[in-house]
Scaffold this active site. Structure first.
Site, PDB file in Angstrom:
ATOM      1  N   ASN A 156      19.675 -18.260   7.355  1.00  0.00           N
ATOM      2  CA  ASN A 156      18.237 -18.461   7.595  1.00  0.00           C
ATOM      3  C   ASN A 156      17.676 -19.645   6.803  1.00  0.00           C
ATOM      4  O   ASN A 156      16.892 -20.431   7.343  1.00  0.00           O
ATOM      5  CB  ASN A 156      17.450 -17.187   7.261  1.00  0.00           C
ATOM      6  CG  ASN A 156      17.804 -16.050   8.199  1.00  0.00           C
ATOM      7  OD1 ASN A 156      18.519 -16.263   9.181  1.00  0.00           O
ATOM      8  ND2 ASN A 156      17.323 -14.856   7.917  1.00  0.00           N
ATOM      9  N   LYS A 216      10.227 -56.769  46.295  1.00  0.00           N
ATOM     10  CA  LYS A 216       9.683 -55.938  45.214  1.00  0.00           C
ATOM     11  C   LYS A 216      10.425 -56.054  43.891  1.00  0.00           C
ATOM     12  O   LYS A 216      11.630 -56.238  43.854  1.00  0.00           O
ATOM     13  CB  LYS A 216       9.680 -54.471  45.663  1.00  0.00           C
ATOM     14  CG  LYS A 216       8.574 -54.220  46.667  1.00  0.00           C
ATOM     15  CD  LYS A 216       8.574 -52.808  47.156  1.00  0.00           C
ATOM     16  CE  LYS A 216       8.168 -51.836  46.063  1.00  0.00           C
ATOM     17  NZ  LYS A 216       8.294 -50.463  46.538  1.00  0.00           N
ATOM     18  N   ASN A 236      10.219 -53.521  40.842  1.00  0.00           N
ATOM     19  CA  ASN A 236       9.594 -52.256  40.456  1.00  0.00           C
ATOM     20  C   ASN A 236       9.587 -52.046  38.932  1.00  0.00           C
ATOM     21  O   ASN A 236      10.590 -52.309  38.274  1.00  0.00           O
ATOM     22  CB  ASN A 236      10.325 -51.089  41.123  1.00  0.00           C
ATOM     23  CG  ASN A 236      10.193 -51.140  42.632  1.00  0.00           C
ATOM     24  OD1 ASN A 236       9.191 -51.627  43.157  1.00  0.00           O
ATOM     25  ND2 ASN A 236      11.213 -50.677  43.337  1.00  0.00           N
ATOM     26  N   SER A 272      14.077 -53.137  45.059  1.00  0.00           N
ATOM     27  CA  SER A 272      14.071 -52.052  46.020  1.00  0.00           C
ATOM     28  C   SER A 272      15.290 -52.202  46.915  1.00  0.00           C
ATOM     29  O   SER A 272      15.733 -53.320  47.179  1.00  0.00           O
ATOM     30  CB  SER A 272      12.778 -52.130  46.841  1.00  0.00           C
ATOM     31  OG  SER A 272      12.982 -51.526  48.097  1.00  0.00           O
ATOM     32  N   GLU A 329       7.401 -46.798  34.391  1.00  0.00           N
ATOM     33  CA  GLU A 329       7.113 -45.542  35.110  1.00  0.00           C
ATOM     34  C   GLU A 329       7.856 -44.365  34.481  1.00  0.00           C
ATOM     35  O   GLU A 329       7.291 -43.276  34.312  1.00  0.00           O
ATOM     36  CB  GLU A 329       7.507 -45.677  36.584  1.00  0.00           C
ATOM     37  CG  GLU A 329       6.551 -46.566  37.363  1.00  0.00           C
ATOM     38  CD  GLU A 329       7.044 -46.850  38.773  1.00  0.00           C
ATOM     39  OE1 GLU A 329       6.246 -46.784  39.702  1.00  0.00           O
ATOM     40  OE2 GLU A 329       8.237 -47.142  38.943  1.00  0.00           O
ATOM     41  N   TYR A 341      12.233 -14.669   9.527  1.00  0.00           N
ATOM     42  CA  TYR A 341      13.077 -15.267  10.557  1.00  0.00           C
ATOM     43  C   TYR A 341      13.213 -14.340  11.761  1.00  0.00           C
ATOM     44  O   TYR A 341      13.375 -13.128  11.632  1.00  0.00           O
ATOM     45  CB  TYR A 341      14.484 -15.582  10.007  1.00  0.00           C
ATOM     46  CG  TYR A 341      15.408 -16.150  11.083  1.00  0.00           C
ATOM     47  CD1 TYR A 341      15.379 -17.500  11.395  1.00  0.00           C
ATOM     48  CD2 TYR A 341      16.259 -15.321  11.826  1.00  0.00           C
ATOM     49  CE1 TYR A 341      16.185 -18.024  12.406  1.00  0.00           C
ATOM     50  CE2 TYR A 341      17.054 -15.838  12.834  1.00  0.00           C
ATOM     51  CZ  TYR A 341      17.010 -17.190  13.112  1.00  0.00           C
ATOM     52  OH  TYR A 341      17.795 -17.699  14.121  1.00  0.00           O
ATOM     53  N   HIS A 351     -13.884 -47.902  33.296  1.00  0.00           N
ATOM     54  CA  HIS A 351     -13.775 -47.201  34.594  1.00  0.00           C
ATOM     55  C   HIS A 351     -12.871 -47.965  35.570  1.00  0.00           C
ATOM     56  O   HIS A 351     -13.069 -47.897  36.784  1.00  0.00           O
ATOM     57  CB  HIS A 351     -15.141 -47.000  35.254  1.00  0.00           C
ATOM     58  CG  HIS A 351     -16.198 -46.474  34.333  1.00  0.00           C
ATOM     59  ND1 HIS A 351     -16.418 -45.128  34.154  1.00  0.00           N
ATOM     60  CD2 HIS A 351     -17.068 -47.121  33.519  1.00  0.00           C
ATOM     61  CE1 HIS A 351     -17.409 -44.969  33.282  1.00  0.00           C
ATOM     62  NE2 HIS A 351     -17.810 -46.155  32.877  1.00  0.00           N
TER      63      HIS A 351
HETATM   64  N1  ARG Z   1      21.702 -20.484  14.784  1.00  0.00           N
HETATM   65  C1  ARG Z   1      20.668 -19.810  14.078  1.00  0.00           C
HETATM   66  C2  ARG Z   1      19.352 -20.548  14.280  1.00  0.00           C
HETATM   67  O1  ARG Z   1      19.386 -21.683  14.594  1.00  0.00           O
HETATM   68  C3  ARG Z   1      21.008 -19.741  12.624  1.00  0.00           C
HETATM   69  C4  ARG Z   1      20.288 -18.677  11.884  1.00  0.00           C
HETATM   70  C5  ARG Z   1      20.885 -17.375  12.181  1.00  0.00           C
HETATM   71  N2  ARG Z   1      20.380 -16.345  11.379  1.00  0.00           N
HETATM   72  C6  ARG Z   1      20.453 -15.095  11.745  1.00  0.00           C
HETATM   73  N3  ARG Z   1      19.977 -14.209  10.961  1.00  0.00           N
HETATM   74  N4  ARG Z   1      20.995 -14.747  12.894  1.00  0.00           N
HETATM   75  O2  ARG Z   1      18.283 -19.997  14.183  1.00  0.00           O
END
Ligand code: ARG
Length: 462
Positions: free
Chosen positions: A113, A286, A288, A280, A293, A320, A159
């Site tokens: 995490n 043309k 383009n 084109s 775009e 998380y 405008h």
């Molecule tokens: N691949 C996961 C992500 O990008 C990594 C973190 C995973 N953590 C967990 N508790 N499963 O979020």
């Protein structure tokens, strides 16, 4: 390391159903973070050594092996096994496959995490620097084009109606200002991106005596995050960066739209370099403006990315949640799209040929000096502006119906509208004079535009 069943899961347990496994995996996206992941692990191992959490000898083995893995991926000798769940699992599993039990010591006092958000913050910080550089190149091109074409006069529009004469350079410098603010915005965002969450672990910190300041220093983060739960929960740095990029894209899109219009036969203010326009398949006449775009079109993707991440995050309880794994696909798309557009926009602009005669011709239609006629009546002849406006409106209507422009209307006809009008009216409605009289700060006079260019050159030095 990876048998037919793929890379073993670092969290153990029964094998996932193969469909769930595929669905759950993020390796095909987050393999882009391999550099950041290995650097983060090296910093972590170095800190574990310095705090005595693992032995010097084990830490050295881990760092050395991680460095080798880095070099091997970099040289193409080792390819990332996409049967792994994510890049973190891949790097760790590769390490363990090479040094066995010692490799298993790396993941103490951290979690995926904090690892995943560390990697992403490192990556985004690096990309912000690259995008700022690309914006600087674009701003330089705009300033150079302004310098080269300082004598090009065109109608300024409101405008999409011809309004008042301006220097073409004034328009280019307007875009300079927008991109300058974009770069500034990214600078500001960088401060909130370049913060180390490493050591927040799963969400609550750790009982091990880690040194978060040290890992932050090793990874060149500016500071350390203050709250462990926030560290692993927050993706507002992703949102803020994409919001900045959405604004960059909005500006790119407006400039692209301008280029598309100017390149049309209805305007023909510019010719696109053949290297940056396409033909084109059936209409040989043309050229383009595909590049402009496509840039305009790709703006929609980045807006979509912003909305996607806002929506992913809006209902999540701390800390998380797996939903957040979606952040990477989204921000990679926004970054890659913006970079791709910037990369092509600068050389395309550089190659533009400005057709000054057509710009000037366009100023002669549409009575864009009508305001100056009214200003003349007020400032030279003392007519109250509202009245001057009405007189001018009638003169313009007469000219329009009888094939005159303000520069060619005979004095005796002018005087049928107001006997106060004299020969000096022709000075007043002369297009170049109209332009140069707008000498207020930031105005379009040549003097003011030259000053803006000097300031822009100074700003580009910072
Ligand atoms: N691949 C996961 C992500 O990008 C990594 C973190 C995973 N953590 C967990 N508790 N499963 O979020």
């Amino acid at each position: 390391m990876a048998d037919k069943k793929g890379v073993p899961k670092i969290w153990g347990g029964v094998n996932l159903d193969h469909r769930a496994d595929k669905f759950n995996a993020s390796i095909n996206t987050d393999k882009k973070l391999w550099r950041e992941d290995i650097k983060g692990s090296i910093a972590h191992a170095t800190m574990l050594k310095s705090t005595g959490i693992i032995s010097d000898c084990d830490a050295d083995t881990i760092v050395l092996t991680l460095s080798t893995i880095y070099k091997e991926i970099d040289s193409g000798k080792l390819s990332i096994d996409t049967t792994a769940e994510d890049i973190h699992s891949f790097v760790e599993a590769t390490l363990i496959a090479r040094i066995g039990d010692i490799g298993k010591k790396l993941h103490v006092a951290r979690s995926r995490n904090d690892q995943t958000v560390t990697d992403l913050r490192l990556y985004v910080a690096g990309e912000i620097i690259k995008i700022k550089d690309a914006l600087t190149i674009l701003m330089k091109v705009l300033v150079n084009k302004a310098i080269e074409n300082l004598d090009a006069i065109m109608p300024g529009y409101t405008h999409l109606q011809r309004a008042q004469p301006v220097l073409f350079a004034q328009y280019l410098l307007a875009y300079f200002e927008m991109f300058y603010r974009d770069r500034d915005r990214l600078n500001d965002t960088f401060k909130r991106v370049n913060i180390s969450p490493l050591g927040a672990c799963a969400l609550a910190g750790t009982s091990f005596p880690i040194n978060r300041t040290y890992t932050a220093e090793l990874l060149k983060f500016d500071t350390v995050s203050r709250n462990s739960v926030d560290s692993v929960s927050d993706r507002d740095f992703v949102i803020e960066t994409i919001a900045d990029l959405a604004i960059v894209m909005m500006h790119i899109s407006r400039l692209s739209e301008e280029i598309i219009l100017w390149n049309s036969h209805e305007f023909k203010f510019i010719d696109l370099d053949e290297k940056f326009s396409t033909g084109s398949s059936i209409m040989p006449q043309k050229r383009n403006p595909d590049i402009a775009e496509l840039s305009r079109g790709k703006t929609g993707r980045v807006y979509g990315d912003l909305f996607a991440i806002l929506t992913v995050m809006k209902g999540l309880p701390l800390s998380y949640n797996k939903d957040m794994q979606e952040d990477k696909d989204i921000i990679f798309d926004a970054i890659d799209t913006t970079k791709a557009c910037l990369e092509v926009l600068s050389p395309m602009l550089e190659g533009l040929r400005i057709i000054k005669e057509n710009m000037l011709n366009a100023t002669e239609k549409g009575f864009i000096n009508a305001t100056d006629c009214a200003d003349y009546l007020t400032s030279c002849k003392g007519v109250p502006f509202r009245e001057a406006y009405d007189i001018t409106k009638k003169i313009v209507e007469y000219c329009s119906a009888n094939g005159f422009v303000l520069e060619s209307l005979p004095l005796e006809i002018y005087r049928t509208f107001s006997t106060l009008i004299d020969n000096d009216i022709y000075e007043a409605v002369n297009m170049l004079n109209c332009l140069n009289h707008r000498n207020s700060q930031g105005g379009t006079s040549k003097q003011s535009v030259k000053h803006q260019i000097d300031v822009a050159i100074e700003l580009l030095k910072t």
